[in-house]
Design a protein around this motif. Structure first.
Motif, PDB file in Angstrom:
ATOM      1  N   ALA A  33       0.824  -1.208   0.000  1.00  9.35           N
ATOM      2  CA  ALA A  33       0.000   0.000   0.000  1.00  9.35           C
ATOM      3  C   ALA A  33       0.857   1.257   0.000  1.00  9.35           C
ATOM      4  N   THR A  34       2.054   1.184   0.596  1.00  8.87           N
ATOM      5  CA  THR A  34       2.917   2.368   0.602  1.00  8.87           C
ATOM      6  C   THR A  34       3.378   2.715  -0.812  1.00  8.87           C
ATOM      7  N   TYR A  35       3.688   1.678  -1.615  1.00  8.37           N
ATOM      8  CA  TYR A  35       4.078   1.918  -3.011  1.00  8.37           C
ATOM      9  C   TYR A  35       2.892   2.403  -3.831  1.00  8.37           C
ATOM     10  N   ARG A  36       1.725   1.839  -3.561  1.00  8.99           N
ATOM     11  CA  ARG A  36       0.531   2.252  -4.292  1.00  8.99           C
ATOM     12  C   ARG A  36       0.166   3.700  -3.961  1.00  8.99           C
ATOM     13  N   CYS A  37       0.347   4.082  -2.700  1.00  3.21           N
ATOM     14  CA  CYS A  37       0.074   5.471  -2.321  1.00  3.21           C
ATOM     15  C   CYS A  37       1.016   6.434  -3.040  1.00  3.21           C
ATOM     16  N   LEU A  38       2.271   6.056  -3.109  1.00  7.96           N
ATOM     17  CA  LEU A  38       3.232   6.890  -3.829  1.00  7.96           C
ATOM     18  C   LEU A  38       2.856   6.980  -5.305  1.00  7.96           C
ATOM     19  N   ALA A  39       2.456   5.850  -5.889  1.00  6.55           N
ATOM     20  CA  ALA A  39       2.062   5.837  -7.301  1.00  6.55           C
ATOM     21  C   ALA A  39       0.855   6.735  -7.534  1.00  6.55           C
ATOM     22  N   ASN A  84      -5.974  -0.613 -11.839  1.00  4.21           N
ATOM     23  CA  ASN A  84      -4.923  -1.187 -12.675  1.00  4.21           C
ATOM     24  C   ASN A  84      -3.858  -0.144 -12.994  1.00  4.21           C
ATOM     25  N   GLU A  85      -4.268   1.101 -13.207  1.00  2.00           N
ATOM     26  CA  GLU A  85      -3.316   2.170 -13.520  1.00  2.00           C
ATOM     27  C   GLU A  85      -2.337   2.369 -12.370  1.00  2.00           C
ATOM     28  N   VAL A  86      -2.857   2.371 -11.147  1.00  2.00           N
ATOM     29  CA  VAL A  86      -1.997   2.542  -9.980  1.00  2.00           C
ATOM     30  C   VAL A  86      -1.099   1.326  -9.792  1.00  2.00           C
ATOM     31  N   SER A  87      -1.639   0.131 -10.014  1.00  3.78           N
ATOM     32  CA  SER A  87      -0.837  -1.094  -9.882  1.00  3.78           C
ATOM     33  C   SER A  87       0.357  -1.066 -10.827  1.00  3.78           C
ATOM     34  N   ASN A  88       0.100  -0.702 -12.076  1.00  3.54           N
ATOM     35  CA  ASN A  88       1.183  -0.663 -13.065  1.00  3.54           C
ATOM     36  C   ASN A  88       2.212   0.410 -12.723  1.00  3.54           C
ATOM     37  N   ARG A  89       1.758   1.568 -12.272  1.00  6.91           N
ATOM     38  CA  ARG A  89       2.694   2.631 -11.922  1.00  6.91           C
ATOM     39  C   ARG A  89       3.492   2.252 -10.674  1.00  6.91           C
ATOM     40  N   ALA A  90       2.830   1.602  -9.720  1.00  7.50           N
ATOM     41  CA  ALA A  90       3.523   1.190  -8.495  1.00  7.50           C
ATOM     42  C   ALA A  90       4.627   0.189  -8.813  1.00  7.50           C
ATOM     43  N   SER A  91       4.350  -0.724  -9.759  1.00  5.78           N
ATOM     44  CA  SER A  91       5.356  -1.710 -10.142  1.00  5.78           C
ATOM     45  C   SER A  91       6.561  -1.020 -10.764  1.00  5.78           C
ATOM     46  N   PHE A  92       6.316  -0.016 -11.590  1.00  4.29           N
ATOM     47  CA  PHE A  92       7.413   0.745 -12.218  1.00  4.29           C
ATOM     48  C   PHE A  92       8.198   1.526 -11.167  1.00  4.29           C
ATOM     49  N   ILE A  93       7.479   2.231 -10.298  1.00  4.85           N
ATOM     50  CA  ILE A  93       8.115   3.059  -9.282  1.00  4.85           C
ATOM     51  C   ILE A  93       8.970   2.228  -8.335  1.00  4.85           C
ATOM     52  N   SER A  94       8.502   1.012  -8.042  1.00  4.86           N
ATOM     53  CA  SER A  94       9.215   0.174  -7.079  1.00  4.86           C
ATOM     54  C   SER A  94      10.550  -0.327  -7.612  1.00  4.86           C
ATOM     55  N   TYR A 165      -4.662 -11.140 -16.255  1.00  2.72           N
ATOM     56  CA  TYR A 165      -3.660 -12.207 -16.410  1.00  2.72           C
ATOM     57  C   TYR A 165      -2.349 -11.650 -16.975  1.00  2.72           C
ATOM     58  N   LYS A 166      -2.444 -10.879 -18.053  1.00  3.58           N
ATOM     59  CA  LYS A 166      -1.247 -10.333 -18.686  1.00  3.58           C
ATOM     60  C   LYS A 166      -0.529  -9.352 -17.763  1.00  3.58           C
ATOM     61  N   SER A 167      -1.303  -8.542 -17.054  1.00  2.00           N
ATOM     62  CA  SER A 167      -0.713  -7.588 -16.115  1.00  2.00           C
ATOM     63  C   SER A 167       0.021  -8.313 -14.995  1.00  2.00           C
ATOM     64  N   MET A 168      -0.585  -9.390 -14.496  1.00  2.58           N
ATOM     65  CA  MET A 168       0.025 -10.148 -13.416  1.00  2.58           C
ATOM     66  C   MET A 168       1.273 -10.884 -13.896  1.00  2.58           C
ATOM     67  N   GLU A 169       1.234 -11.390 -15.109  1.00  7.67           N
ATOM     68  CA  GLU A 169       2.394 -12.076 -15.682  1.00  7.67           C
ATOM     69  C   GLU A 169       3.576 -11.119 -15.809  1.00  7.67           C
ATOM     70  N   ALA A 170       3.287  -9.902 -16.294  1.00  9.50           N
ATOM     71  CA  ALA A 170       4.338  -8.892 -16.417  1.00  9.50           C
ATOM     72  C   ALA A 170       4.837  -8.458 -15.042  1.00  9.50           C
ATOM     73  N   ARG A 171       3.907  -8.369 -14.092  1.00  8.80           N
ATOM     74  CA  ARG A 171       4.257  -7.979 -12.728  1.00  8.80           C
ATOM     75  C   ARG A 171       5.185  -9.011 -12.100  1.00  8.80           C
ATOM     76  N   ASP A 172       4.905 -10.292 -12.326  1.00 11.30           N
ATOM     77  CA  ASP A 172       5.757 -11.361 -11.801  1.00 11.30           C
ATOM     78  C   ASP A 172       7.197 -11.200 -12.287  1.00 11.30           C
ATOM     79  N   TYR A 173       7.324 -10.989 -13.590  1.00 10.43           N
ATOM     80  CA  TYR A 173       8.676 -10.862 -14.160  1.00 10.43           C
ATOM     81  C   TYR A 173       9.390  -9.658 -13.568  1.00 10.43           C
ATOM     82  N   ASN A 174       8.671  -8.553 -13.507  1.00  8.75           N
ATOM     83  CA  ASN A 174       9.266  -7.329 -12.985  1.00  8.75           C
ATOM     84  C   ASN A 174       9.671  -7.491 -11.520  1.00  8.75           C
ATOM     85  N   ASP A 175       8.791  -8.095 -10.719  1.00  5.01           N
ATOM     86  CA  ASP A 175       9.069  -8.252  -9.293  1.00  5.01           C
ATOM     87  C   ASP A 175      10.269  -9.154  -9.032  1.00  5.01           C
TER      88      ASP A 175
END
Length: 214
Positions: A33-39, A84-94, A165-175
């Motif tokens: 949630a801290t990353y999502r808040c920043l995003a 979804n927009e915040v999730s994707n930005r949070a993944s990038f920011i992290s 599904y695609k967002s989560m797959e990309a998130r897995d790789y990024n994480d």
């Protein structure tokens, strides 16, 4: 006592930690949630440059109440940070090392002097590497995407399953490929595959582990 739980998106970390926190009287610190808040703050203020994001991460006012509501700068953003927009930005920011370092310090401050249960991607390896209990929750990508899709429906967030599904797959790789704070399996974590487990079974297993360490 510090209980740290890591795992990929949709593995059940948030739900499990919420239930166990209430059951055992532990404070839940939602690191994600801290990353999502920043995003969310970055999106709302059109902040995109890395140096500006680092500066923004130094002065976040985040409060997570006992009933799991999230406040950013005094405003409730519980649902706003789950889009979804915040999730994707949070993944990038992290991915930004200095941002992660700043938020790790914030997460530690939120945990001082308490019995806490935390979940995220690097709580067992970076945030609290000396936690008394370290757990890695997992499940197949298909099962995790289904869970997130159902969760979105319950929150009235309309996102097609294929996009989830695609967002989560990309998130897995990024994480798993972050320079700092990557999602990592280690030998000193307790590994739990929740794919074919009910929520009650997962909660009971982790509760037994915690009570065995008290």
């Amino acid at each position: 006592m510090v209980v740290a739980i890591d795992g990929p998106a949709g593995s059940g970390k948030s739900t499990v930690t919420n239930i166990i926190g209430e059951k055992l009287g532990f404070t839940k610190v939602d690191t994600g949630a801290t990353y999502r808040c920043l995003a969310l703050k970055a999106i709302r203020n059109n902040v995109e440059k890395e140096e500006d994001l680092i500066e923004l991460s130094k002065n976040l006012d985040i409060e997570i109440t006992e009933d799991k509501k999230v406040f950013l700068d005094g405003q409730e953003v519980t649902l706003d940070i789950r889009t979804n927009e915040v999730s994707n930005r949070a993944s990038f920011i992290s991915n930004i090392v200095d941002v992660r370092k700043n938020l790790v310090e914030l997460q530690r401050k939120m945990s001082v002097g308490k019995d806490v249960i935390l979940e995220g991607r690097d709580t067992t390896t970076v945030v609290f590497p000396n936690a008394e209990i370290k757990i890695y929750l997992d499940a197949t990508l298909e099962e995790r995407a289904n869970r997130r899709f159902r969760q979105n429906k319950e929150l009235n967030i309309e996102v097609p399953y294929e996009e989830v599904y695609k967002s989560m797959e990309a998130r897995d790789y990024n994480d798993m490929h972050k320079e700092f704070g990557a999602l990592t399996k280690t030998e000193n974590q307790i590994y739990i595959d929740t794919t074919n487990m009910t929520l009650e079974e997962v909660v009971d297993e982790i509760t037994n582990i915690i009570e065995g360490e008290k």
